[in-house]
Design an enzyme around this catalytic site. Structure first.
Site, PDB file in Angstrom:
ATOM      1  N   ASP A   7       0.822  -1.206   0.000  1.00 57.42           N
ATOM      2  CA  ASP A   7       0.000   0.000   0.000  1.00 57.42           C
ATOM      3  C   ASP A   7       0.865   1.270   0.000  1.00 57.42           C
ATOM      4  O   ASP A   7       1.976   1.270   0.534  1.00 57.42           O
ATOM      5  CB  ASP A   7      -0.844  -0.054   1.281  1.00 57.42           C
ATOM      6  CG  ASP A   7      -2.053   0.836   1.229  1.00 57.42           C
ATOM      7  OD1 ASP A   7      -2.153   1.652   0.300  1.00 57.42           O
ATOM      8  OD2 ASP A   7      -2.899   0.697   2.121  1.00 57.42           O
TER       9      ASP A   7
ATOM     10  N   TRP B 176      -4.213  -8.675  -3.883  1.00 61.59           N
ATOM     11  CA  TRP B 176      -5.541  -8.049  -3.979  1.00 61.59           C
ATOM     12  C   TRP B 176      -6.130  -8.018  -2.575  1.00 61.59           C
ATOM     13  O   TRP B 176      -6.489  -9.052  -2.029  1.00 61.59           O
ATOM     14  CB  TRP B 176      -6.410  -8.858  -4.937  1.00 61.59           C
ATOM     15  CG  TRP B 176      -7.810  -8.363  -5.151  1.00 61.59           C
ATOM     16  CD1 TRP B 176      -8.732  -8.073  -4.203  1.00 61.59           C
ATOM     17  CD2 TRP B 176      -8.458  -8.130  -6.412  1.00 61.59           C
ATOM     18  NE1 TRP B 176      -9.904  -7.679  -4.782  1.00 61.59           N
ATOM     19  CE2 TRP B 176      -9.774  -7.702  -6.132  1.00 61.59           C
ATOM     20  CE3 TRP B 176      -8.060  -8.250  -7.747  1.00 61.59           C
ATOM     21  CZ2 TRP B 176     -10.699  -7.403  -7.141  1.00 61.59           C
ATOM     22  CZ3 TRP B 176      -8.981  -7.955  -8.743  1.00 61.59           C
ATOM     23  CH2 TRP B 176     -10.273  -7.524  -8.442  1.00 61.59           C
ATOM     24  N   ASP B 177      -6.253  -6.822  -2.023  1.00 57.97           N
ATOM     25  CA  ASP B 177      -6.663  -6.653  -0.628  1.00 57.97           C
ATOM     26  C   ASP B 177      -8.113  -6.176  -0.552  1.00 57.97           C
ATOM     27  O   ASP B 177      -8.686  -5.697  -1.542  1.00 57.97           O
ATOM     28  CB  ASP B 177      -5.725  -5.611   0.005  1.00 57.97           C
ATOM     29  CG  ASP B 177      -5.602  -5.736   1.514  1.00 57.97           C
ATOM     30  OD1 ASP B 177      -6.395  -6.471   2.125  1.00 57.97           O
ATOM     31  OD2 ASP B 177      -4.710  -5.076   2.074  1.00 57.97           O
ATOM     32  N   MET B 178      -8.713  -6.285   0.624  1.00 58.45           N
ATOM     33  CA  MET B 178     -10.081  -5.789   0.874  1.00 58.45           C
ATOM     34  C   MET B 178     -10.196  -5.527   2.369  1.00 58.45           C
ATOM     35  O   MET B 178     -10.212  -6.463   3.148  1.00 58.45           O
ATOM     36  CB  MET B 178     -11.099  -6.837   0.443  1.00 58.45           C
ATOM     37  CG  MET B 178     -12.521  -6.350   0.608  1.00 58.45           C
ATOM     38  SD  MET B 178     -13.688  -7.678   0.649  1.00 58.45           S
ATOM     39  CE  MET B 178     -15.214  -6.779   0.442  1.00 58.45           C
TER      40      MET B 178
ATOM     41  N   CYS C 222      -6.060 -11.293  -0.285  1.00 60.69           N
ATOM     42  CA  CYS C 222      -5.849 -10.789   1.068  1.00 60.69           C
ATOM     43  C   CYS C 222      -7.098 -10.001   1.427  1.00 60.69           C
ATOM     44  O   CYS C 222      -7.684  -9.339   0.577  1.00 60.69           O
ATOM     45  CB  CYS C 222      -4.615  -9.875   1.061  1.00 60.69           C
ATOM     46  SG  CYS C 222      -4.368  -8.937   2.575  1.00 60.69           S
TER      47      CYS C 222
ATOM     48  N   ASP D 122      -2.920 -10.799   9.379  1.00 60.74           N
ATOM     49  CA  ASP D 122      -2.010  -9.676   9.628  1.00 60.74           C
ATOM     50  C   ASP D 122      -1.180  -9.922  10.878  1.00 60.74           C
ATOM     51  O   ASP D 122      -0.259  -9.169  11.171  1.00 60.74           O
ATOM     52  CB  ASP D 122      -2.815  -8.381   9.798  1.00 60.74           C
ATOM     53  CG  ASP D 122      -3.202  -7.787   8.454  1.00 60.74           C
ATOM     54  OD1 ASP D 122      -2.647  -8.213   7.430  1.00 60.74           O
ATOM     55  OD2 ASP D 122      -4.063  -6.892   8.431  1.00 60.74           O
TER      56      ASP D 122
END
Ligand code: DGJ
Length: 693
Positions: free
Chosen positions: A337, A447-449, A495, A517
């Protein structure tokens, strides 16, 4: 042939198991058998005749119906619930026909009066010992039908009681806790209402007779191939019939099935083993590995700077990390990020998917080029489904988020969820992400959310509003699937703030999952063990970080080497001794990773249920090589010796085990208690090799 007809029914046979059902004397499609494969067709019991207990239930209440509808005087969990155009809320499904096509069986049912056809699909994964089921609904009439429940399957356990349900629960930073609890009369519900799979529960069940362990006991287990709202309703009826219902969550769900349209419920996979939870997991691991987008490919050792820098990324700092990482033997450098327009903190930027001009004045190319020159692949983090109100995208399209017209839009981590049910939102994301992937040599995408849903509305949609739960997930699949098809070499990682989207649906697009995490070594041992119930080690990315720094670097490496090894520490803080040690472990990992990523996993001592002793062993498929990891996180008083018995070796072949003298047969090693001389927070890695002669 994996599918056979038997008198009044069908049997699905895998290498070691069988599943039989058929029509009972009342014409109801009825479950007959699920267990070990039997030698003769006549061995499968007939469908039970319906029993009449009292006027309070009709016989169908006591019948193990394969896919019960909502009709009759019966109160078991139904698999479907629909409302016809005239308001009738009752479904009488009658058998119409059956088709066998290789490994597939299709059972066509139709409503006794209304124009609704339901086809039950069965697919036999014979070599994998798994059965897949799903249902397709077709409206053959001229008026809409509203579907309010559309489960994928009802899995029936043999009549009996004292069953025990195992499942996985947790929360952010603490995913995949194994729960085991007795099933008693009533319904135990596990579900997600979060629009995604969720950290709090995984769509997984394992049912045993109350005393199975890692190596012994019957276990019936399964999962759902879906990444949105899901539900497992484990029911023990008032007549001791145990059924596991699994499918789309019917909470707030409705789907308008217009004339001529069909609706397909996601698939459920299930299996049966006689040798415990370990065998159930290995069955699932093999299935997953074969079907990953990149199959059984070995994953590279990666570096990710998130925990080192958070949003403070730029071309210079990332280059510095890349140079150190390359010197350690890292093969894939991932920028997390912070790299895109306006992203200096978590309050801005999501949605504006182009490089931040201050941090990357010449775009990403100089960094990607340098990473490639260092001999590493380049990877990038994205969070496509989200938007910060402080972004160009939101300023232009405030109506693109999931919301209700007259409600506040609740923010989570200062972000709102883009409505991926909308084709224009999907197209925007495909365009922007495709540009990044096309313009840069990107080998990996994370690919995060990072939030769950609120105000699940779609004001501009003229159809049934409650379709959003399914259409959103289909939108995610379309965006991801389109990008993956255009960039087939890219490895994708799922992710969601750690393990919030870990399921078999996303693993049709992604090869890996970021499971938590929480990267602390001791916590991770338990999280990894829970994850391994359902997923193989190659899908599990595991970083060595600076969390739980009281643990030795060796311990932290050993923990992460149990999966797909990565490093997420601040490398600029590591001294020469630490870098040398890291270099050494990375080199060892590269030698043993085929055993870990592609072999069979045996959980010898549980991190979650043990006495501070954890041991995990991996064995290559040809049984020639194996590797054992053992960890001590607590020494009870009185101290207990830490011993292990190896598993999975060829009993007749001879092996050496690092740390022990001589070559012995696999049988000997598997029946000898090997002492692991570990103190608190100690760990060891032992290589096991077959020797000739
Ligand atoms: C949550 C992820 O789990 C982390 O690894 C990291 O990518 C952050 N999001 C970035 O915002």
């Amino acid at each position: 042939m994996p599918v056979h007809t038997i008198p009044d029914g069908w049997v699905l046979e895998t290498a070691h198991t069988a599943y039989a059902f058929g029509l009972n004397p009342a014409g109801l499609l009825t479950h007959r058998y699920w267990g070990v494969r039997l030698p003769y067709p006549d061995d499968y019991p007939p469908a039970p005749a319906p029993m009449n207990w009292a006027s309070f239930n009709n016989p169908s209440h006591l019948t193990p119906e394969e896919y019960p509808g909502t009709n009759d005087i019966k109160f078991v969990e139904p698999c479907l619930k629909v409302t016809f155009a005239d308001g009738t809320r009752d479904t009488v499904l009658r058998f119409d026909s059956a088709e066998i096509d290789g490994e597939n069986l299709r059972i066509h049912l139709r409503d006794a009066f209304y124009p609704l056809n339901v086809t039950l699909h069965y697919r036999v994964h014979a070599e994998r010992d798994l059965i897949e089921r799903y249902a397709v609904f077709v409206n053959t009439g001229d008026q809409p039908i509203t579907i309010e429940r559309a489960f994928s399957a009802q899995w029936h356990l043999p009549i009996g009681d004292h069953y025990r349900l195992s499942h996985l629960s947790g929360r952010w930073f603490d995913e995949f806790n194994i729960q085991r609890e007795p099933l008693v009369q009533g319904v135990k519900v596990l579900e997600s209402r979060r629009i995604t799979t969720g950290h709090h529960h995984a769509p997984f069940f394992a049912v045993d007779r109350g005393h199975a362990d890692e190596e012994s006991g019957e276990v019936w287990f399964g999962t759902l191939v879906w990444s949105g709202n899901w539900k497992i309703a484990a029911e023990v009826t008032d007549f001791a019939s145990t059924r596991i219902n699994i499918g789309l969550n019917d909470w707030d769900f409705a789907w308008r099935l217009n004339p001529g349209e069909s609706f397909t419920a996601p698939a459920s996979l299930a299996g049966y083993v006689q040798n415990g939870f370990g065998a159930a997991s290995r069955t699932l691991h093999d299935y997953v590995r074969e079907r990953l987008p990149h199959g059984d490919a070995l994953h590279k050792v990666l570096y990710n700077s998130w925990e080192a820098t958070f949003f403070d990324v730029d071309v210079n700092s990332q280059t510095k990390f890349a140079e150190i990482a390359a010197g350690l033997g890292v093969e894939l450098f991932v920028m997390d990020d912070g790299w895109f327009h306006g992203r200096d903190h978590d309050r801005a930027g999501l949605g504006d998917w182009w490089p931040d001009a201050k941090k990357f004045p010449n775009g990403l190319s100089p960094l990607v080029k340098r990473v490639n020159e260092l001999g590493m692949d380049f990877g990038l983090w994205v969070e496509p489904e989200m938007v910060n109100p402080d972004s160009d995208l939101y300023r232009q399209h405030p109506d693109w988020v999931i919301h209700f017209a007259n409600r506040e839009r609740t923010e989570g981590r200062n972000q709102l969820i883009l409505n991926l049910a909308r084709a224009d939102v999907q197209d925007y994301l495909i365009d922007h992400l495709d540009t990044i992937l096309s313009e840069n040599n990107i080998a990996f995408i994370k690919w995060d959310m990072n939030r769950n849903v609120s105000e699940p509305g779609w004001p501009s949609y003229e159809g049934e509003q409650r379709e959003i739960w399914v259409r959103y997930v289909e939108g995610v699949y379309r965006v991801w699937g389109t990008l993956a098809a255009r960039h087939p070499k890219v490895i994708w990682q799922s992710c969601s703030g750690g393990g919030g989207r870990a399921d078999y649906g996303i693993l049709r697009l992604a090869d890996q999952i970021w499971i938590s995490d929480n990267t602390g070594g001791t916590a991770r041992l338990g999280i990894q063990e829970g994850f391994s119930q359902l997923f193989p080690a190659n899908t599990m990315e595991a970083w060595v970080t600076d969390m739980e720094k009281h643990l030795s670097l060796t311990f932290r490496f050993h923990v992460s080497m149990c999966g797909s090894l990565g490093i997420g520490a601040n490398l600029t803080h590591w001294n020469e001794r630490e870098r040398n040690e890291a270099r050494r472990w990375i080199a060892v990992y590269k030698e043993i990773r085929p055993i870990i990523q592609q072999g069979d996993q045996y959980r010898l001592h549980s991190a979650q249920f043990g006495e501070g002793r954890t041991a995990v062993q991996y064995v290559s498929k040809d049984q020639r090589e194996s590797v054992l990891f053992a960890f001590r996180t607590h020494v009870p008083d009185p101290a207990q010796p830490f011993t292990v018995r190896l598993r999975g070796l060829n009993p007749q072949a001879r092996y050496t085990v690092e740390g022990f003298d001589g070559a012995r047969s696999g049988l000997a090693w598997m029946n000898t208690d090997l002492l692991m001389p570990l103190l608190n927070f100690d760990s060891t890695l032992r290589r096991i090799r077959q020797v000739e002669g």
